[in-house]
Design a protein around this motif. Structure first.
Motif, PDB file in Angstrom:
ATOM      1  N   GLY A 160       2.028  -0.361   6.407  1.00  0.00           N
ATOM      2  CA  GLY A 160       2.296  -0.010   7.800  1.00  0.00           C
ATOM      3  C   GLY A 160       1.328  -0.720   8.740  1.00  0.00           C
ATOM      4  O   GLY A 160       0.222  -1.121   8.332  1.00  0.00           O
ATOM      5  N   SER A 163       8.133   3.102   5.512  1.00  0.00           N
ATOM      6  CA  SER A 163       7.418   2.007   4.870  1.00  0.00           C
ATOM      7  C   SER A 163       8.042   1.712   3.497  1.00  0.00           C
ATOM      8  O   SER A 163       8.298   0.550   3.151  1.00  0.00           O
ATOM      9  N   LYS A 200       3.558   8.019  17.149  1.00  0.00           N
ATOM     10  CA  LYS A 200       3.623   7.795  15.701  1.00  0.00           C
ATOM     11  C   LYS A 200       3.744   9.127  14.962  1.00  0.00           C
ATOM     12  O   LYS A 200       2.998  10.061  15.258  1.00  0.00           O
ATOM     13  N   MET A 201       4.694   9.185  14.023  1.00  0.00           N
ATOM     14  CA  MET A 201       4.779  10.404  13.207  1.00  0.00           C
ATOM     15  C   MET A 201       3.601  10.396  12.242  1.00  0.00           C
ATOM     16  O   MET A 201       3.401   9.431  11.510  1.00  0.00           O
ATOM     17  N   ASP A 208      -0.523   0.346  10.909  1.00  0.00           N
ATOM     18  CA  ASP A 208      -1.815   1.041  11.057  1.00  0.00           C
ATOM     19  C   ASP A 208      -2.849   0.571  10.035  1.00  0.00           C
ATOM     20  O   ASP A 208      -4.035   0.825  10.197  1.00  0.00           O
ATOM     21  N   LEU A 209      -2.390  -0.115   8.999  1.00  0.00           N
ATOM     22  CA  LEU A 209      -3.317  -0.505   7.936  1.00  0.00           C
ATOM     23  C   LEU A 209      -3.949  -1.892   8.162  1.00  0.00           C
ATOM     24  O   LEU A 209      -4.863  -2.276   7.443  1.00  0.00           O
ATOM     25  N   CYS A 249       0.859  -1.190   0.000  1.00  0.00           N
ATOM     26  CA  CYS A 249       0.000   0.000   0.000  1.00  0.00           C
ATOM     27  C   CYS A 249       0.893   1.237   0.000  1.00  0.00           C
ATOM     28  O   CYS A 249       1.663   1.468   0.931  1.00  0.00           O
ATOM     29  N   GLY A 294       7.880   9.061   8.206  1.00  0.00           N
ATOM     30  CA  GLY A 294       7.159   7.816   8.528  1.00  0.00           C
ATOM     31  C   GLY A 294       6.738   7.094   7.265  1.00  0.00           C
ATOM     32  O   GLY A 294       6.917   5.873   7.137  1.00  0.00           O
ATOM     33  N   ASN A 295       6.197   7.827   6.301  1.00  0.00           N
ATOM     34  CA  ASN A 295       5.837   7.208   5.013  1.00  0.00           C
ATOM     35  C   ASN A 295       7.089   6.622   4.366  1.00  0.00           C
ATOM     36  O   ASN A 295       7.054   5.546   3.780  1.00  0.00           O
ATOM     37  N   PRO A 322       1.454   5.584  -0.931  1.00  0.00           N
ATOM     38  CA  PRO A 322       1.021   6.808  -0.254  1.00  0.00           C
ATOM     39  C   PRO A 322      -0.307   7.359  -0.767  1.00  0.00           C
ATOM     40  O   PRO A 322      -0.688   7.115  -1.904  1.00  0.00           O
ATOM     41  N   THR A 323      -0.967   8.105   0.102  1.00  0.00           N
ATOM     42  CA  THR A 323      -2.110   8.920  -0.311  1.00  0.00           C
ATOM     43  C   THR A 323      -1.517  10.291  -0.625  1.00  0.00           C
ATOM     44  O   THR A 323      -0.948  10.939   0.264  1.00  0.00           O
ATOM     45  N   HIS A 325       6.127  12.278   4.625  1.00  0.00           N
ATOM     46  CA  HIS A 325       6.960  12.514   5.803  1.00  0.00           C
ATOM     47  C   HIS A 325       7.860  11.301   6.021  1.00  0.00           C
ATOM     48  O   HIS A 325       7.767  10.294   5.291  1.00  0.00           O
ATOM     49  N   ASN A 344       4.976  -3.106   8.685  1.00  0.00           N
ATOM     50  CA  ASN A 344       6.123  -2.408   9.301  1.00  0.00           C
ATOM     51  C   ASN A 344       5.666  -1.594  10.510  1.00  0.00           C
ATOM     52  O   ASN A 344       4.531  -1.106  10.553  1.00  0.00           O
ATOM     53  N   GLY A 345       6.590  -1.463  11.478  1.00  0.00           N
ATOM     54  CA  GLY A 345       6.313  -0.664  12.671  1.00  0.00           C
ATOM     55  C   GLY A 345       6.394   0.818  12.353  1.00  0.00           C
ATOM     56  O   GLY A 345       6.800   1.216  11.257  1.00  0.00           O
ATOM     57  N   PHE A 346       6.058   1.618  13.342  1.00  0.00           N
ATOM     58  CA  PHE A 346       5.999   3.062  13.097  1.00  0.00           C
ATOM     59  C   PHE A 346       7.331   3.750  13.305  1.00  0.00           C
ATOM     60  O   PHE A 346       8.130   3.357  14.155  1.00  0.00           O
ATOM     61  N   LEU A 347       7.475   4.819  12.574  1.00  0.00           N
ATOM     62  CA  LEU A 347       8.509   5.783  12.893  1.00  0.00           C
ATOM     63  C   LEU A 347       7.853   6.715  13.909  1.00  0.00           C
ATOM     64  O   LEU A 347       6.735   7.202  13.673  1.00  0.00           O
TER      65      LEU A 347
HETATM   66  P1  AMP Z   1      -0.467   7.145   3.873  1.00  0.00           P
HETATM   67  O1  AMP Z   1       0.109   8.125   2.893  1.00  0.00           O
HETATM   68  O2  AMP Z   1      -0.840   7.750   5.193  1.00  0.00           O
HETATM   69  O3  AMP Z   1      -1.580   6.335   3.253  1.00  0.00           O
HETATM   70  O4  AMP Z   1       0.704   6.114   4.217  1.00  0.00           O
HETATM   71  C1  AMP Z   1       1.524   5.458   3.271  1.00  0.00           C
HETATM   72  C2  AMP Z   1       2.260   4.323   3.953  1.00  0.00           C
HETATM   73  O5  AMP Z   1       3.098   4.824   5.019  1.00  0.00           O
HETATM   74  C3  AMP Z   1       1.322   3.303   4.614  1.00  0.00           C
HETATM   75  O6  AMP Z   1       1.829   2.004   4.407  1.00  0.00           O
HETATM   76  C4  AMP Z   1       1.357   3.702   6.085  1.00  0.00           C
HETATM   77  O7  AMP Z   1       1.043   2.617   6.917  1.00  0.00           O
HETATM   78  C5  AMP Z   1       2.818   4.120   6.238  1.00  0.00           C
HETATM   79  N1  AMP Z   1       3.038   5.028   7.386  1.00  0.00           N
HETATM   80  C6  AMP Z   1       2.366   6.172   7.674  1.00  0.00           C
HETATM   81  N2  AMP Z   1       2.867   6.750   8.805  1.00  0.00           N
HETATM   82  C7  AMP Z   1       3.880   5.953   9.231  1.00  0.00           C
HETATM   83  C8  AMP Z   1       4.814   6.010  10.340  1.00  0.00           C
HETATM   84  N3  AMP Z   1       4.817   6.996  11.215  1.00  0.00           N
HETATM   85  N4  AMP Z   1       5.735   5.017  10.447  1.00  0.00           N
HETATM   86  C9  AMP Z   1       5.778   4.010   9.538  1.00  0.00           C
HETATM   87  N5  AMP Z   1       4.936   3.878   8.484  1.00  0.00           N
HETATM   88  C10 AMP Z   1       3.991   4.844   8.317  1.00  0.00           C
END
Ligand code: AMP
Ligand code: ZN
Length: 450
Positions: free
Chosen positions: A232, A46, A272-273, A234-235, A31, A42-43, A33-34, A40, A263-266
């Motif tokens: 990530g 991943s 969580k960032m 969170d998904l 998955c 964190g993205n 990015p949106t 950032h 994957n775990g978070f940054l």
């Molecule tokens: P998003 O753009 O929010 O849809 O995220 C894109 C990807 O980055 C997804 O796989 C999220 O789970 C991952 N992601 C978002 N924030 C973090 C974070 N702080 N640490 C690690 N992965 C993250």
């Protein structure tokens, strides 16, 4: 010969031996990015984690098909486009370019396919129609909902039962839903939405839900059954749980993804960032501050992918020192050909064990020390091979213009005269011209392009 890979599978909550559907072509979906604003760190974590897995799979199998999607239809995108008074196509093509350039700076390989929801809207609608036809979805007041109760294995990935999911949660029971746990596959457009975000469908003008976008893009490009699905942590719920429900309901003879990797978070100060918490720092900002993409990459690589990784100034400094030291070792061996050289087992085997990067990097560190003591060419080849495999190698050396070199010399003169204020002033001038100055231990000055 294929060496055995083990991966922690979130579906079974165990580390498992990786047995692909077809050894000739490993298929992985992640998955992406949106894209409503710049990524950032964190993205980026991943992306770097799955880039490492991709490289490892490529090392071990004849072919890997890596699909990382782009989410370019989403409420956040609509809101950002309205705010900037541009179409969602304009917004997302701009952010997509930014995302790709940041990911290149972080030395990620480009995925084999990078599909986007906008490019697949017709097929997304067809998949929703199939779910309606199979009675796993229903139409209500311009919406289409997935009927969670119609899919009996719901909750297998996250371990959540429908009752648990509803307990203690304030649920906005939309009047048009049959059951509160049902989730949306298609949403009617709001009047305030920009026309560019409204799509024609059998249910009127609207847009698809996020979960169905991924179900379509993964199965369209990889087939109904594929090997690895990542994202990530969170998904995991509800996004991935809903993807499984939709895909398995649409294609009852399939099991969708075999291995689920998260994957775990940054984190920043343990949190969580994320954009919503406002504690984020974009990759672009860091690059503009003169941080090397490779230093960020090393930070993102060096903690095991499932563990939290706290970002702070100290690890940035450590990473910078390591990269500078490793670069210097390899500077003398630029011409050394390692095309036929194999990755050493001491490095590779820990990685094959659910990406045990700490052990692998410890080996690289040991090698770096041994090389100093003993110039054995095989060890240097090992070192260079690993460095390149990790994507940490220096990009092609850039010629430093003469005026910059002259300024650097002036710094040296100022420092020799202990005029540190003047040295700092010249250094700021050089930084403004997009070059970095590093002082070596022996007091020499190195200049490099930012
Ligand atoms: P998003 O753009 O929010 O849809 O995220 C894109 C990807 O980055 C997804 O796989 C999220 O789970 C991952 N992601 C978002 N924030 C973090 C974070 N702080 N640490 C690690 N992965 C993250
Ligand atoms: Zn997804």
């Amino acid at each position: 010969m294929v060496k055995r890979l083990k991966l922690y599978n979130s579906l079974t909550s165990r580390k498992e031996e990786f047995v692909p559907h077809n050894h000739e072509n490993i298929r992985m979906y992640v998955c992406g990015p949106t894209i409503y604003s710049n990524p950032h760190l964190g993205n980026a974590r991943s992306t770097v984690v799955y880039d490492l897995l991709y490289r490892l799979l490529k090392e071990n199998y004849p072919k890997v098909t890596y699909v990382r999607n782009i989410t370019d239809i989403d409420d956040k995108i609509n809101a950002a486009a309205i705010e900037r008074k541009i179409s969602i196509q304009e917004l997302t093509s701009e952010v997509r370019e930014e995302f790709n350039s940041d990911m290149i700076e972080l030395c990620n390989l480009q995925p084999d396919i990078e599909p986007s929801a906008l490019d697949n809207i017709v097929d997304i609608i067809k998949l929703i129609e199939l779910l309606v036809a199979r009675k796993h979805a229903y139409v209500s007041n311009g919406h289409v909902y997935f009927s969670v109760k119609s899919y009996e294995n719901y909750g297998k990935l996250s371990g959540r039962k429908i009752e648990d999911m509803l307990q203690g949660v304030r649920i906005d029971v939309a009047e048009d839903k049959e059951s509160p746990e049902d989730f949306v596959l298609w949403k009617p457009a709001k009047e305030t939405d920009d026309d560019s975000s409204k799509f024609n469908s059998p249910w009127g003008l609207g847009r698809p839900g996020w979960h169905i976008e991924c179900s379509l893009m993964s199965t369209k490009y990889l087939g109904k059954d594929f090997d690895i699905h990542g994202g990530g942590a969170d998904l995991k719920f509800p996004h991935h749980e809903n993807e499984i429900a939709q895909s398995c309901a649409a294609f009852p003879d399939s099991k969708y993804a075999k291995y689920w990797v998260h994957n775990g978070f940054l984190t920043v100060n343990g949190e969580k960032m994320s954009k919503s918490l406002g504690n984020f720092i974009t990759v672009k900002e860091l690059l503009q501050q003169g941080v090397k993409g490779r230093c960020l990459r090393l930070i993102l690589l060096s903690t095991h992918y499932r563990k939290p990784l706290d970002y702070n100034f100290k690890i940035l400094e450590e990473s910078r020192k390591i990269i500078t030291r490793y670069d210097r070792i390899l500077d003398d061996y630029e011409a050394l050909n390692i095309a036929e050289h194999k990755l050493p087992d001491e490095f590779l085997l820990p990685l094959l064990d659910d990406l045990n990067i700490s052990k692998s990097l410890a080996y690289l560190h040991d090698l770096s020390k041994e090389i100093y003591n003993d110039n054995a060419i095989e060890k240097i080849k090992d070192f260079k091979k690993i460095y390149n495999f990790l994507g940490l190698e220096k990009k092609v050396k850039e010629e430093i213009p003469l005026d910059i070199l002259t300024l650097a010399k002036e710094i040296q003169t100022a420092r020799a005269a202990k005029d540190y204020a003047k040295a700092d002033e010249i250094r700021a001038k050089i930084t403004a011209l997009n070059y970095n100055i590093n002082y070596t231990k022996s007091g020499e000055i190195e200049v490099e392009k930012k």
